[in-house]
Write a protein that holds these residues in place. Structure first.
Motif, PDB file in Angstrom:
ATOM      1  N   THR A 490      34.445  46.076  49.179  1.00 56.92           N
ATOM      2  CA  THR A 490      33.839  47.390  48.776  1.00 56.92           C
ATOM      3  C   THR A 490      34.889  48.361  48.338  1.00 56.92           C
ATOM      4  O   THR A 490      34.493  49.286  47.852  1.00 56.92           O
ATOM      5  CB  THR A 490      32.899  47.806  49.669  1.00 56.92           C
ATOM      6  N   SER A 491      36.128  48.266  48.896  1.00 57.50           N
ATOM      7  CA  SER A 491      37.078  49.196  48.814  1.00 57.50           C
ATOM      8  C   SER A 491      37.581  49.285  47.228  1.00 57.50           C
ATOM      9  O   SER A 491      37.372  48.300  46.376  1.00 57.50           O
ATOM     10  CB  SER A 491      38.379  48.990  49.513  1.00 57.50           C
ATOM     11  N   SER A 492      38.481  50.243  46.862  1.00 61.70           N
ATOM     12  CA  SER A 492      38.626  50.154  45.440  1.00 61.70           C
ATOM     13  C   SER A 492      39.631  49.356  45.086  1.00 61.70           C
ATOM     14  O   SER A 492      39.830  48.642  44.003  1.00 61.70           O
ATOM     15  CB  SER A 492      39.468  51.834  44.893  1.00 61.70           C
ATOM     16  N   GLN A 493      40.694  49.117  46.291  1.00 61.11           N
ATOM     17  CA  GLN A 493      41.615  47.998  46.066  1.00 61.11           C
ATOM     18  C   GLN A 493      41.160  46.637  45.749  1.00 61.11           C
ATOM     19  O   GLN A 493      41.469  45.743  44.822  1.00 61.11           O
ATOM     20  CB  GLN A 493      42.527  47.867  47.249  1.00 61.11           C
ATOM     21  N   ALA A 494      39.901  46.525  46.650  1.00 60.01           N
ATOM     22  CA  ALA A 494      39.196  45.125  46.447  1.00 60.01           C
ATOM     23  C   ALA A 494      38.413  44.959  45.134  1.00 60.01           C
ATOM     24  O   ALA A 494      38.430  43.958  44.443  1.00 60.01           O
ATOM     25  CB  ALA A 494      38.183  44.803  47.568  1.00 60.01           C
ATOM     26  N   LEU A 495      37.639  45.916  44.712  1.00 62.23           N
ATOM     27  CA  LEU A 495      37.138  46.048  43.422  1.00 62.23           C
ATOM     28  C   LEU A 495      37.925  45.676  42.199  1.00 62.23           C
ATOM     29  O   LEU A 495      37.799  44.965  41.479  1.00 62.23           O
ATOM     30  CB  LEU A 495      36.433  47.288  43.118  1.00 62.23           C
ATOM     31  N   ARG A 500      39.392  41.225  38.048  1.00 63.37           N
ATOM     32  CA  ARG A 500      40.231  40.341  37.356  1.00 63.37           C
ATOM     33  C   ARG A 500      39.983  38.821  37.827  1.00 63.37           C
ATOM     34  O   ARG A 500      40.681  37.936  37.394  1.00 63.37           O
ATOM     35  CB  ARG A 500      41.720  40.634  37.367  1.00 63.37           C
ATOM     36  N   THR A 501      39.124  38.866  38.843  1.00 59.18           N
ATOM     37  CA  THR A 501      38.758  37.522  39.623  1.00 59.18           C
ATOM     38  C   THR A 501      37.545  36.937  39.268  1.00 59.18           C
ATOM     39  O   THR A 501      37.237  36.036  39.245  1.00 59.18           O
ATOM     40  CB  THR A 501      39.152  37.371  41.072  1.00 59.18           C
ATOM     41  N   ALA A 502      36.564  37.912  38.848  1.00 65.33           N
ATOM     42  CA  ALA A 502      35.293  37.742  38.824  1.00 65.33           C
ATOM     43  C   ALA A 502      34.844  36.728  37.601  1.00 65.33           C
ATOM     44  O   ALA A 502      33.808  35.823  38.107  1.00 65.33           O
ATOM     45  CB  ALA A 502      34.461  39.022  38.200  1.00 65.33           C
ATOM     46  N   CYS A 503      35.660  36.559  36.708  1.00 65.24           N
ATOM     47  CA  CYS A 503      35.308  35.374  35.483  1.00 65.24           C
ATOM     48  C   CYS A 503      35.527  33.944  36.202  1.00 65.24           C
ATOM     49  O   CYS A 503      35.147  33.074  35.659  1.00 65.24           O
ATOM     50  CB  CYS A 503      35.934  35.520  34.392  1.00 65.24           C
ATOM     51  N   GLY A 504      36.342  33.993  37.196  1.00 64.21           N
ATOM     52  CA  GLY A 504      36.612  32.424  37.855  1.00 64.21           C
ATOM     53  C   GLY A 504      35.402  32.070  38.751  1.00 64.21           C
ATOM     54  O   GLY A 504      35.499  31.137  39.309  1.00 64.21           O
ATOM     55  N   ARG A 554      47.712  37.118  38.611  1.00 67.69           N
ATOM     56  CA  ARG A 554      47.570  38.263  37.910  1.00 67.69           C
ATOM     57  C   ARG A 554      48.762  39.049  37.551  1.00 67.69           C
ATOM     58  O   ARG A 554      49.376  39.955  38.017  1.00 67.69           O
ATOM     59  CB  ARG A 554      46.812  39.216  38.862  1.00 67.69           C
ATOM     60  N   ALA A 555      49.138  38.625  36.093  1.00 64.78           N
ATOM     61  CA  ALA A 555      50.163  39.139  35.616  1.00 64.78           C
ATOM     62  C   ALA A 555      49.629  40.715  34.880  1.00 64.78           C
ATOM     63  O   ALA A 555      48.551  40.823  34.722  1.00 64.78           O
ATOM     64  CB  ALA A 555      50.808  38.223  34.633  1.00 64.78           C
ATOM     65  N   PRO A 556      50.817  41.524  34.642  1.00 70.06           N
ATOM     66  CA  PRO A 556      50.409  42.896  34.130  1.00 70.06           C
ATOM     67  C   PRO A 556      49.756  42.576  32.812  1.00 70.06           C
ATOM     68  O   PRO A 556      49.865  41.671  31.958  1.00 70.06           O
ATOM     69  CB  PRO A 556      51.887  43.582  33.818  1.00 70.06           C
ATOM     70  N   ALA A 557      48.384  43.294  32.516  1.00 68.75           N
ATOM     71  CA  ALA A 557      47.673  43.001  31.383  1.00 68.75           C
ATOM     72  C   ALA A 557      47.360  44.285  30.587  1.00 68.75           C
ATOM     73  O   ALA A 557      47.381  45.576  31.255  1.00 68.75           O
ATOM     74  CB  ALA A 557      46.290  42.202  31.787  1.00 68.75           C
ATOM     75  N   SER A 558      46.875  44.283  29.283  1.00 70.74           N
ATOM     76  CA  SER A 558      46.354  45.577  28.696  1.00 70.74           C
ATOM     77  C   SER A 558      44.987  46.235  29.438  1.00 70.74           C
ATOM     78  O   SER A 558      44.790  47.363  29.329  1.00 70.74           O
ATOM     79  CB  SER A 558      46.277  45.460  27.326  1.00 70.74           C
ATOM     80  N   SER A 559      44.310  45.484  30.061  1.00 65.18           N
ATOM     81  CA  SER A 559      42.972  45.898  30.587  1.00 65.18           C
ATOM     82  C   SER A 559      42.883  45.689  32.072  1.00 65.18           C
ATOM     83  O   SER A 559      43.639  44.581  32.565  1.00 65.18           O
ATOM     84  CB  SER A 559      41.830  45.039  29.713  1.00 65.18           C
ATOM     85  N   ALA A 560      42.124  46.405  32.704  1.00 70.26           N
ATOM     86  CA  ALA A 560      42.000  46.207  34.099  1.00 70.26           C
ATOM     87  C   ALA A 560      41.196  45.272  34.489  1.00 70.26           C
ATOM     88  O   ALA A 560      41.032  44.844  35.754  1.00 70.26           O
ATOM     89  CB  ALA A 560      41.603  47.616  34.956  1.00 70.26           C
ATOM     90  N   THR A 561      40.484  44.603  33.543  1.00 69.01           N
ATOM     91  CA  THR A 561      39.306  43.408  33.881  1.00 69.01           C
ATOM     92  C   THR A 561      39.893  42.269  33.109  1.00 69.01           C
ATOM     93  O   THR A 561      39.109  41.179  33.092  1.00 69.01           O
ATOM     94  CB  THR A 561      38.253  43.922  33.521  1.00 69.01           C
ATOM     95  N   ALA A 562      40.988  42.090  32.594  1.00 73.88           N
ATOM     96  CA  ALA A 562      41.530  41.118  31.960  1.00 73.88           C
ATOM     97  C   ALA A 562      41.406  39.961  32.993  1.00 73.88           C
ATOM     98  O   ALA A 562      42.267  39.799  34.095  1.00 73.88           O
ATOM     99  CB  ALA A 562      42.980  41.262  31.188  1.00 73.88           C
ATOM    100  N   PRO A 563      40.737  38.523  32.631  1.00 77.13           N
ATOM    101  CA  PRO A 563      40.867  37.705  33.500  1.00 77.13           C
ATOM    102  C   PRO A 563      42.080  36.962  34.056  1.00 77.13           C
ATOM    103  O   PRO A 563      43.132  37.056  33.149  1.00 77.13           O
ATOM    104  CB  PRO A 563      40.000  36.384  33.020  1.00 77.13           C
ATOM    105  N   ALA A 564      42.497  36.888  35.323  1.00 77.75           N
ATOM    106  CA  ALA A 564      43.770  36.385  35.792  1.00 77.75           C
ATOM    107  C   ALA A 564      43.707  34.920  35.372  1.00 77.75           C
ATOM    108  O   ALA A 564      42.876  34.274  35.061  1.00 77.75           O
ATOM    109  CB  ALA A 564      43.653  36.524  37.248  1.00 77.75           C
ATOM    110  N   ARG A 565      45.000  34.421  35.189  1.00 77.48           N
ATOM    111  CA  ARG A 565      45.252  33.111  34.730  1.00 77.48           C
ATOM    112  C   ARG A 565      45.046  32.202  35.870  1.00 77.48           C
ATOM    113  O   ARG A 565      45.648  32.406  36.991  1.00 77.48           O
ATOM    114  CB  ARG A 565      46.789  33.017  34.208  1.00 77.48           C
ATOM    115  N   VAL A 566      44.169  31.128  35.786  1.00 75.35           N
ATOM    116  CA  VAL A 566      43.967  30.091  36.745  1.00 75.35           C
ATOM    117  C   VAL A 566      45.259  29.227  36.803  1.00 75.35           C
ATOM    118  O   VAL A 566      45.373  28.279  35.570  1.00 75.35           O
ATOM    119  CB  VAL A 566      42.560  29.410  36.625  1.00 75.35           C
ATOM    120  N   VAL A 567      45.957  29.118  37.691  1.00 75.65           N
ATOM    121  CA  VAL A 567      47.058  28.261  37.888  1.00 75.65           C
ATOM    122  C   VAL A 567      47.092  26.956  38.478  1.00 75.65           C
ATOM    123  O   VAL A 567      47.776  25.940  38.642  1.00 75.65           O
ATOM    124  CB  VAL A 567      48.411  28.847  38.035  1.00 75.65           C
ATOM    125  N   GLY A 568      45.892  26.520  39.308  1.00 74.50           N
ATOM    126  CA  GLY A 568      45.624  25.337  40.057  1.00 74.50           C
ATOM    127  C   GLY A 568      44.296  25.349  40.556  1.00 74.50           C
ATOM    128  O   GLY A 568      43.773  26.502  40.979  1.00 74.50           O
TER     129      GLY A 568
END
Length: 651
Positions: A490-495, A500-504, A554-568
């Motif tokens: 629920t913290s801002s850091q967690a949100l 960027r993780t939600a789509c996973g 989670r590499a730098p992206a243009s959007s704060a909600t860009a999905p993180a890359r699944v690497v494994g």
């Protein structure tokens, strides 16, 4: 005399029956424990108890000699008869865990279906329940392979060295036993120094068991049905011998149709209205009965009959790992009322939820079953009562005092209030549609101060009866004291991390998931001005024990909600849990200048990362970035601060 078999020294010996029997009696508890923990957790505890005792009692050597490991290492304890017994017990337990190719996943292994002594009629046997630590250890063991569980017990309980444990496993027919023992080291490291005491506790002691009767109502019903069928057979035989007796319906036929009547709705148990605020067990068992039709015995009877013996007129669905059999005891009523044109009944037997829905205007009824054993204040906070087109309506626990809704993909948008009726039923709220990731609605709930202060948490609907609890573990050194513990998301850091993780979450839809934790285990400065990246492990823990993980970058992206890359990815693993606290992952990455790199990172105990294959290098520290071709096989391993080797998750 010693012989060689498959390159390993072994000793073939006949052991005197009296000596073997004396060893069996002396080591009986340890042998039963070894078998019980090696057998798959997918079996019921009752069946595992009986199979473990059967494996130990059938371990006495017969006419054929038993191959046991050769000369023992110092400090490995007695050998001879004890080793032969362990080998035989391991063979039986591993055979009971073996599932042939093509065997249905919903069925126990074929060896588990064979009746063998000891046999128990009319009683259910199960070890006494342990505490949270025992439950967590049991879940971690359930996620490991049967040989790894056996190796773990041989090392931590029997005190054998790695070589001795590998020798016993090899004699029992395990392939590559040395690799199995190394794989079990992950369990060994994650369990901590208390593992030996936990494994000797009542939770895992199949020789100290509790007894409960089997379903008495079902047994009575089956006995009546047997009598009715017997009487029907006699009458039918008599009718067939009487001219003209084949027409019309005999009363015995009608009696047989009602001999298997359902459970008694009048005997349903109810929790007191305020029991949830005065108990240490805050789960579904303390929900009071709510709804406008709690006194409708006809509706309740239909729900009970559908659970006890569903007919073809009822559509039954179960989440993975949920038994479909009748409740072993009188269920508890949680809700009965009209919801979106259906008469809905919600029941629990303490381990499962049952939701019965009967359309008011006619139509096919439905029954949904889901495991909810070991639920808590968060995972027992809500249940789905009905689903519409892209919406759902929930029933909240009595301890939920505040309910809002938000979208994980909009972390900066404040949560919006959610209307809840006096009975705890919500308005219809949006849910994430299957496929795609345009939105990810979640519920943000707050528990009553009567049980916990200022406790807000997130749950997300992934298609099950109960929503999934979301948590977050921040980066080491960012306010996380060791040992790491998941926090509420629920913290801002967690949100921001979950944005960027939600789509996973989508691959875990409908998978009987109880909680998902996003653990940021490492950060890395990418080369050539690539910016700061965060490595994360999302672990989905299921109700049945095993967990699946996804490694994300989670590499730098243009959007704060860009999905993180699944690497494994890895399934049925202890990785990223309290019993798998070490992880290393890697990925190809293209720099802003167009150069390809292999980047890798490990958790806090990693001291060195090595790469072989298309790239061959090693670097000290927890991160690595090296120029690499865009394609080509690489193998990444890490070295921990205790000297152990750690393979890449999902490799």
């Amino acid at each position: 005399m010693p012989t060689l078999r498959r390159g390993r020294p072994a000793l073939r010996t006949r052991i005197a029956a009296d000596r073997a029997e004396a060893a069996l009696v002396e080591q009986y508890t340890a042998l039963v424990r070894l078998a019980y923990l090696t057998l798959p957790a997918a079996l019921s505890r009752h069946r595992r108890v009986l199979m473990a005792h059967a494996a130990a009692q059938r371990a006495l050597p017969g006419a054929r000699p038993t191959r046991v490991p050769g000369p023992r290492a110092a400090g490995d304890g007695p050998g001879g008869a004890e080793d032969a017994l362990r080998v035989r017990v391991l063979r039986a337990a591993l055979a009971g865990a073996h599932r042939p190719s093509g065997w249905p996943a919903a069925l126990p292994p074929p060896r588990a279906l064979l009746p063998r002594l000891p046999m128990v009629w009319g009683l259910r046997l199960f070890p006494r329940a342990g505490g949270a630590e025992e439950i967590a250890l049991g879940q971690a063991l359930a996620g490991a392979s049967a040989p790894a569980r056996a190796a773990f017990v041989l090392r931590r309980v029997d005190g054998f060295s790695a070589g001795r444990a590998a020798a016993l496993l090899g004699a029992a027919g395990v392939r590559d036993p040395e690799d199995v023992v190394r794989d079990a080291a992950g369990l060994d490291a994650g369990a901590g120094p208390a593992a030996e005491a936990l494994l000797r506790s009542q939770e895992f002691d199949a020789c100290s068991v509790q007894t409960r009767p089997t379903d008495l109502i079902r047994r009575t019903r089956r006995r009546r049905l047997a009598w009715a069928l017997g009487a029907l057979a006699v009458i039918t035989a008599g009718v067939l011998t009487v001219p003209g007796g084949g027409s019309g319906e005999h009363p015995a036929v009608r009696a047989s149709a009602t001999a298997a009547g359902g459970l008694d709705a009048a005997r349903l148990s109810h929790a007191a209205p305020d029991e949830w605020a005065d108990t240490s067990r805050v789960d579904f068992t303390v929900w009071p009965a709510r709804g406008s039709r709690t006194g409708d015995e006809a509706l309740l009877a239909r729900a009970l009959d559908s659970w006890a013996a569903p007919s073809d007129a009822v559509a039954v669905t179960t989440t993975p790992g949920t038994p479909q059999d009748a409740p072993p005891r009188t269920p508890q009523l949680l809700f009965a009322g009209d919801v979106d044109g259906q008469g809905v009944v919600l029941l629990t037997d303490g381990d499962r939820l049952a939701r019965y829905a009967d359309p008011v205007g006619g139509g096919r009824a439905s029954l949904d079953l889901a495991r909810v054993d070991d639920a808590d204040v968060t995972t027992a906070a809500a249940v789905v009562l009905s689903r519409g087109s892209g919406t759902a309506r929930y029933l909240f626990a009595p301890w939920v005092t505040e309910a809002t809704r938000r979208d994980l993909l909009r972390p900066d948008t404040p949560a919006r209030p959610l209307h809840v009726s006096e009975d705890g039923v919500t308005d219809a709220v949006p849910v994430a549609p299957p496929g795609g990731c345009a939105r990810r609605p979640v519920l943000q709930l707050r528990s009553s101060a009567r049980i916990v202060e200022h406790h807000a948490f997130l749950v997300v609907d992934l298609g099950g009866l109960s929503p999934v609890h979301l948590t977050y573990t921040p980066l080491p050194g960012h306010g996380t004291p060791p040992p790491r513990q998941p926090r509420e998301a629920t913290s801002s850091q967690a949100l921001l991390a979950w944005a960027r993780t939600a789509c996973g979450l989508e691959p875990w839809r409908g998978g009987a998931v109880r909680a998902v934790n996003a653990w940021d285990f490492a950060e890395q400065q990418l080369p050539e001005g690539g910016g700061r990246a965060v490595w994360s492990c999302a672990r989905a823990s299921t109700w049945r024990g095993p967990g699946d993980v996804a490694l994300l970058l989670r590499a730098p992206a243009s959007s704060a909600t860009a999905p993180a890359r699944v690497v494994g990815r890895a399934e049925s693993t202890a990785a990223c849990s309290r019993f798998g606290q070490h992880v290393v992952a890697s990925s190809r990455w293209r720099s802003p200048k167009g150069h390809w790199y292999l980047v890798a990172a490990g958790s806090r105990a990693v001291t060195r990362i090595s790469v072989s294959g298309a790239v061959d290098t090693a670097r000290p520290g927890r991160t690595l970035a090296v120029r690499a071709p865009e394609r080509g096989t690489v193998r990444v391993t890490a070295r921990l601060d205790n000297g152990e080797r750690l393979p890449e998750v999902g490799s």
